[in-house]
Structure formats: structure tokens, C-alpha cells
Scaffold this motif. Structure first.
Motif, PDB file in Angstrom:
ATOM      1  N   LEU A   1      -4.241  12.262 -11.432  1.00 25.58           N
ATOM      2  CA  LEU A   1      -4.368  10.809 -11.397  1.00 25.58           C
ATOM      3  C   LEU A   1      -3.028  10.090 -11.331  1.00 25.58           C
ATOM      4  O   LEU A   1      -2.883   9.072 -10.636  1.00 25.58           O
ATOM      5  CB  LEU A   1      -5.145  10.337 -12.630  1.00 25.58           C
ATOM      6  N   ALA A   2      -2.011  10.585 -12.044  1.00 25.84           N
ATOM      7  CA  ALA A   2      -0.741   9.868 -12.141  1.00 25.84           C
ATOM      8  C   ALA A   2      -0.094   9.642 -10.786  1.00 25.84           C
ATOM      9  O   ALA A   2       0.667   8.675 -10.612  1.00 25.84           O
ATOM     10  CB  ALA A   2       0.221  10.616 -13.053  1.00 25.84           C
ATOM     11  N   SER A   3      -0.367  10.519  -9.797  1.00 22.99           N
ATOM     12  CA  SER A   3       0.201  10.327  -8.463  1.00 22.99           C
ATOM     13  C   SER A   3      -0.294   9.039  -7.823  1.00 22.99           C
ATOM     14  O   SER A   3       0.356   8.505  -6.923  1.00 22.99           O
ATOM     15  CB  SER A   3      -0.160  11.512  -7.555  1.00 22.99           C
ATOM     16  N   ALA A   4      -1.446   8.552  -8.275  1.00 19.96           N
ATOM     17  CA  ALA A   4      -2.022   7.313  -7.750  1.00 19.96           C
ATOM     18  C   ALA A   4      -1.906   6.159  -8.726  1.00 19.96           C
ATOM     19  O   ALA A   4      -1.657   5.011  -8.328  1.00 19.96           O
ATOM     20  CB  ALA A   4      -3.497   7.540  -7.397  1.00 19.96           C
ATOM     21  N   SER A   5      -2.058   6.431 -10.030  1.00 21.24           N
ATOM     22  CA  SER A   5      -2.014   5.329 -11.005  1.00 21.24           C
ATOM     23  C   SER A   5      -0.628   4.706 -11.076  1.00 21.24           C
ATOM     24  O   SER A   5      -0.483   3.528 -11.428  1.00 21.24           O
ATOM     25  CB  SER A   5      -2.460   5.813 -12.384  1.00 21.24           C
ATOM     26  N   CYS A   6       0.423   5.457 -10.711  1.00 22.37           N
ATOM     27  CA  CYS A   6       1.764   4.877 -10.671  1.00 22.37           C
ATOM     28  C   CYS A   6       1.849   3.743  -9.660  1.00 22.37           C
ATOM     29  O   CYS A   6       2.648   2.805  -9.818  1.00 22.37           O
ATOM     30  CB  CYS A   6       2.806   5.944 -10.363  1.00 22.37           C
ATOM     31  N   VAL A   7       1.024   3.804  -8.626  1.00 18.41           N
ATOM     32  CA  VAL A   7       0.973   2.730  -7.628  1.00 18.41           C
ATOM     33  C   VAL A   7       0.311   1.501  -8.231  1.00 18.41           C
ATOM     34  O   VAL A   7       0.781   0.366  -8.052  1.00 18.41           O
ATOM     35  CB  VAL A   7       0.225   3.213  -6.372  1.00 18.41           C
TER      36      VAL A   7
ATOM     37  N   GLU B   1       0.840  -1.192   0.000  1.00 22.18           N
ATOM     38  CA  GLU B   1       0.000   0.000   0.000  1.00 22.18           C
ATOM     39  C   GLU B   1       0.876   1.243   0.000  1.00 22.18           C
ATOM     40  O   GLU B   1       1.944   1.268   0.628  1.00 22.18           O
ATOM     41  CB  GLU B   1      -0.926  -0.002   1.225  1.00 22.18           C
ATOM     42  N   VAL B   2       0.430   2.260  -0.726  1.00 21.61           N
ATOM     43  CA  VAL B   2       1.152   3.523  -0.827  1.00 21.61           C
ATOM     44  C   VAL B   2       0.163   4.647  -0.545  1.00 21.61           C
ATOM     45  O   VAL B   2      -0.926   4.697  -1.138  1.00 21.61           O
ATOM     46  CB  VAL B   2       1.783   3.694  -2.223  1.00 21.61           C
ATOM     47  N   LEU B   3       0.537   5.553   0.357  1.00 22.39           N
ATOM     48  CA  LEU B   3      -0.329   6.674   0.710  1.00 22.39           C
ATOM     49  C   LEU B   3      -0.180   7.788  -0.314  1.00 22.39           C
ATOM     50  O   LEU B   3       0.934   8.148  -0.706  1.00 22.39           O
ATOM     51  CB  LEU B   3       0.029   7.202   2.095  1.00 22.39           C
ATOM     52  N   VAL B   4      -1.323   8.326  -0.757  1.00 23.18           N
ATOM     53  CA  VAL B   4      -1.378   9.322  -1.835  1.00 23.18           C
ATOM     54  C   VAL B   4      -2.390  10.399  -1.439  1.00 23.18           C
ATOM     55  O   VAL B   4      -3.442  10.071  -0.876  1.00 23.18           O
ATOM     56  CB  VAL B   4      -1.827   8.656  -3.166  1.00 23.18           C
ATOM     57  N   PRO B   5      -2.122  11.670  -1.716  1.00 20.01           N
ATOM     58  CA  PRO B   5      -3.128  12.697  -1.411  1.00 20.01           C
ATOM     59  C   PRO B   5      -4.394  12.512  -2.235  1.00 20.01           C
ATOM     60  O   PRO B   5      -4.338  12.137  -3.400  1.00 20.01           O
ATOM     61  CB  PRO B   5      -2.423  14.013  -1.755  1.00 20.01           C
TER      62      PRO B   5
ATOM     63  N   ALA C   1       0.242  -2.492  -6.874  1.00 24.20           N
ATOM     64  CA  ALA C   1       0.058  -2.144  -5.469  1.00 24.20           C
ATOM     65  C   ALA C   1      -1.207  -1.299  -5.323  1.00 24.20           C
ATOM     66  O   ALA C   1      -1.855  -0.945  -6.310  1.00 24.20           O
ATOM     67  CB  ALA C   1       1.287  -1.408  -4.947  1.00 24.20           C
ATOM     68  N   VAL C   2      -1.539  -0.961  -4.082  1.00 22.89           N
ATOM     69  CA  VAL C   2      -2.837  -0.361  -3.783  1.00 22.89           C
ATOM     70  C   VAL C   2      -2.665   1.066  -3.271  1.00 22.89           C
ATOM     71  O   VAL C   2      -2.013   1.284  -2.241  1.00 22.89           O
ATOM     72  CB  VAL C   2      -3.578  -1.202  -2.728  1.00 22.89           C
ATOM     73  N   PRO C   3      -3.233   2.063  -3.960  1.00 20.39           N
ATOM     74  CA  PRO C   3      -3.221   3.424  -3.428  1.00 20.39           C
ATOM     75  C   PRO C   3      -4.189   3.541  -2.251  1.00 20.39           C
ATOM     76  O   PRO C   3      -5.326   3.049  -2.313  1.00 20.39           O
ATOM     77  CB  PRO C   3      -3.699   4.281  -4.604  1.00 20.39           C
TER      78      PRO C   3
END
Length: 441
Positions: free
Chosen positions: A96-102, A87-91, A107-109
Motif C-alpha cells: 500500500l505505501a507505494s500508493a498511499s505516499c501519493v 497524478e503518479v503512476l504506481v504498480p 495527489a492521485v495514484p
């Protein structure tokens, strides 16, 4: 009279210079790279020069140029050791790319709410989202303002997490004297044509202090290969991609980087001048810059506040007032728009959780069960998205050659719309509300 109803627009066509600001040295750099590009080989000199220049600018010793900021983010997540089911914490409020990279790492945003004044991650909300699966935090320098890295670093260190800086919108900004791009464990930046450091087309920059992270990121960049020395052994060690940057884009970005300190100084001065000129204009809230930070205003975000005009939600919904202001300001010749009308976890990708097929990564057997994305869990991000309008990019750039005189024109638009012609804008908002002719999202 509002230009929207037949009056003269405040800003005449052509009065605002577009972005990026292209000069003769940029043209010379691109033509020079074109001349050096044959016979084809990799890496190109222009690419290596850009990587070396970004390393020098940020103080991050290991840099890789990529074909987009999204690619650089994927490289960063992979280099940080994020694996399937992690899991990776994202604002919650970001691109979108800040989360889709996860998701690209299987892995899971996990989203975290944001701060109403800075638009960045709220450190007070992070630890409640950490689980035994959490491996990293993606901190986004949204709009051109660095995230709160000192408290983020303390949290990351306490829990043994990588701190990934998404500096896509903040080239040239600083956090207590340290440059954006060097504020996390490792970082990714975009060179999209609209960005403060532009490749005119697309491009990205990955940076780290760790040679092993650099080696892992380079595998992702180049087909999973190890790339010993300057040659290739055509032996993929992992699943890799072709994330190589175009040589002409690299040359343009390298040329622009030479002027980044001066361009950033102009952006800071323009933003400060606009904020000062908007003081006392009711119905909008300009951005805040905390002490010790500098803002480079990729976007100049404004939050509409109809309650300052005595307008109740039952009479004029915030969304109707926002849309009325947007229409009126655009008609005056100043480009303004909504950006990210909903928090990222409210987007269809996360509501339907289809992922990249059959519900992966959530259903691939590695993820913790029970993930759901409820927009109401991010009330601050929702409120920002409901109220936000932005200036910036090419349509109303705060970058040079626009100057403080240009900012006075920008401010004149808001004085006209929200002071001189306020009644007309309120009437427009009431009409939109009555007719349901506004975006309620």
C-alpha cells in the motif's frame, strides 16, 4: 504421509534461522549509539553515519534517514514536486505505501498492470496511463528484484516525469551492475525489521542526486523547517512532519549495512539453489531472474499452477489448490503465506475513495474528474494475487545464516507435498472447494 494428517514434518522446529541475523558487532554498535545519545541533540552521530554509508553504498550523494520506508516514500514524492491534483503512476501489485505516499501529497495514484514473470511494472502498459496531469512514476523493486529501469527511464524522459524508485525490498540487488537505491531519479528504501537491510524496528532511507530535492525532502522530514547548518530556526516553510529515525535503529542498520554485500551474496546463492532444486516439481512456478539483474529474495514468490496436475478450474479452483498447498507446506515446518491477496486498487481505500476525508484528494478541486478504480483493469496483477504464495521474512528466510543446505530442506517440503503426497493435497483441495472452505479472493 503429510504432516497435516499425522505424518512427520520435514523441517524440525528451530532448523530455519530467523531474520534479521544479529551478531555481536550489531549489539556493540547499538550500545555505542546509546552511550553517545546524551545529551540529546540532532542530528545524532549514528544517523549521520548511516546516511553517509548509504550514500557511499549507492553512489547517491544526498541521503536522509527517516523513521520508515513509508516516510521516505512521502519525502520522495514531495521532493519530486508532486502537488495536489497531480497524478503518479504506481504498480497495481505492490504494498500500500507505494500508493498511499501519493495520497499524502494530495495527489492521485494511477495504477499500471504488472508483468506475470517479474511481478514488476510492465513498461508496455505505462504510456496508456499517462495524462497531462502525470508527474512521476513509482517503480517498485518487488520481492527483491529491480524493476525494468532502462525502458522506464526512456518513458520518464520522453514525458518529463520523475522516476521514483521504491527499493524497500531490494537492498543489495543490482540492475546491470547498478545497486538498488540508485536506479531512479530519487529513491526510498525501508529499514523495517523484516527487510534485507534491517533497523530491527523501523526506519527508512531517502536518496537523490539533486541538492534541491534533498532540501525539499529534509523540510518534509523535519516539521517543514529549513535547518540551516546544524541549527534550527523554528520557522516552518511548508507543512512538514516528524520523520526522524530512532538513533538505536540507525546504529543497528549501519552495522548491518557493513555486511550487506555478503548477506546479499548468500541470498542470491540460496535463491538460485532453491530454484534449481524445485525444477520439475509440478504445480508451482518459481521466480524468474532476467539477464543482467540480481535478486535478493526478500520474498521468494511462487505461483501455484494446478493445471500442471491436470486439474480444471471447475473441478479444483486455483484458490482452493493454493490454500491446500499453503496448509500442507506450513504443516511440514516451512513458513509460507499469501502476500497482498488483492491488487492495491482493489483495496477498500480505493474502491470507496474516502481518502483522508470527504473523498480527498479526488474531490478537493484540483484532481481531474472521473477517477475510478476497477480491479478488472489489472488482470495480470489479479492473476498474480490469486496464485501467489511466498517464502521469506523471518518465518522462512533466504538470508544468512541459512544456507544451501537449508534450501534443500525447503525443496524437500515441496517434493513431499507436490510429488510424493500429491494425491493427498489434491484431495484436500477438492474438499476445500466442495465445502467452500477457501479464500476465494
Amino acid at each position: 504421509m503429510l504432516a497435516l494428517t499425522g505424518g512427520r514434518a520435514v523441517i524440525p522446529e528451530g532448523a530455519v534461522a530467523p531474520w534479521p541475523w544479529i551478531r555481536d558487532e550489531d549489539r556493540t554498535a547499538v550500545l555505542g549509539a546509546l552511550d553517545r545519545a546524551t545529551p540529546w541533540h540532532w542530528p545524532m552521530a549514528a544517523v549521520e553515519e548511516l546516511e553517509a554509508a548509504w550514500a557511499d553504498f549507492t553512489g547517491m550523494p544526498y541521503v536522509l534517514a527517516a523513521n520508515s520506508g513509508t516516510a521516505a516514500l512521502h519525502m520522495a514524492v514531495s521532493a519530486a514536486g508532486v502537488e495536489p491534483g497531480d497524478e503518479v503512476l504506481v504498480p497495481a501489485d505492490t504494498f500500500l505505501a507505494s500508493a498511499s505516499c501519493v495520497l499524502q501529497a494530495n495527489a492521485v495514484p494511477v495504477f499500471v498492470d504488472t508483468d506475470i514473470e517479474t511481478f514488476n511494472l510492465d513498461p508496455a502498459r505505462i504510456e496508456e496511463r499517462i495524462t497531462d496531469r502525470t508527474r512521476a512514476i513509482v517503480a517498485v523493486d518487488l520481492n527483491g528484484l529491480p524493476a525494468p529501469y532502462d525502458p522506464l527511464r526512456r518513458i520518464a524522459d520522453r514525458h518529463g516525469l520523475a522516476l521514483i524508485e521504491d527499493a524497500a525490498q531490494a537492498h543489495g540487488a543490482t540492475y546491470h551492475g547498478r545497486p538498488a537505491g540508485a536506479l531512479g531519479t530519487l529513491s526510498a528504501a525501508s529499514l523495517n525489521g523484516s527487510k534485507c537491510l534491517s533497523a530491527l524496528g523501523e526506519g527508512g532511507l531517502f536518496a537523490t542526486r539533486d541538492p534541491e530535492e534533498h532540501r525539499l525532502a529534509r523540510r518534509v522530514l523535519m516539521f517543514g523547517e529549513e535547518l540551516p547548518g546544524q541549527g534550527r530556526d523554528y520557522n516552518a516553510r511548508i507543512m512538514g512532519w516528524n520523520y526522524r529515525i530512532d538513533v538505536l535503529a540507525a546504529a543497528f542498520a549501519r552495522s548491518q549495512l557493513g555486511r550487506l554485500p555478503e548477506m546479499s551474496r548468500v541470498r542470491r546463492a540460496n535463491g538460485a539453489a532453491l530454484t534449481a532444486a524445485l525444477a520439475g516439481v509440478p504445480g508451482i512456478r518459481p521466480p524468474v531472474v532476467p539477464d543482467g539483474l540480481t535478486h535478493v529474495y526478500f520474498f521468494y514468490p511462487l505461483l501455484v499452477a494446478p493445471e500442471e496436475l491436470g486439474l480444471a478450474e471447475a473441478d479444483v479452483p486455483v484458490a482452493a489448490f493454493r490454500d491446500a498447498v499453503e496448509r500442507a507446506v506450513n504443516a511440514e515446518g516451512l513458513g509460507i503465506m499469501r502476500w497482498q491477496p488483492r491488487p492495491v486498487p482493489a483495496q477498500t481505500l480505493f474502491q470507496e475513495m474516502r481518502g483522508y476525508g470527504r473523498g480527498c484528494p479526488w474531490t478537493c478541486g484540483h484532481a481531474r474528474p472521473g477517477h475510478r478504480y476497477r480491479a478488472e483493469e489489472y488482470p495480470v496483477a489479479e492473476e498474480i494475487c490469486r496464485r501467489r504464495l511466498v517464502l521469506g521474512q523471518s518465518f522462512s528466510s533466504l538470508g544468512p545464516p541459512n544456507d544451501e543446505g537449508t534450501m534443500r530442506l525447503f525443496a524437500e517440503v515441496f517434493h513431499k507435498v507436490l510429488v510424493e503426497e500429491r494425491d493427498a493435497v489434491v484431495a484436500l483441495a477438492r474438499g476445500l472447494a466442495r465445502d467452500g472452505a477457501y479464500d476465494a479472493v
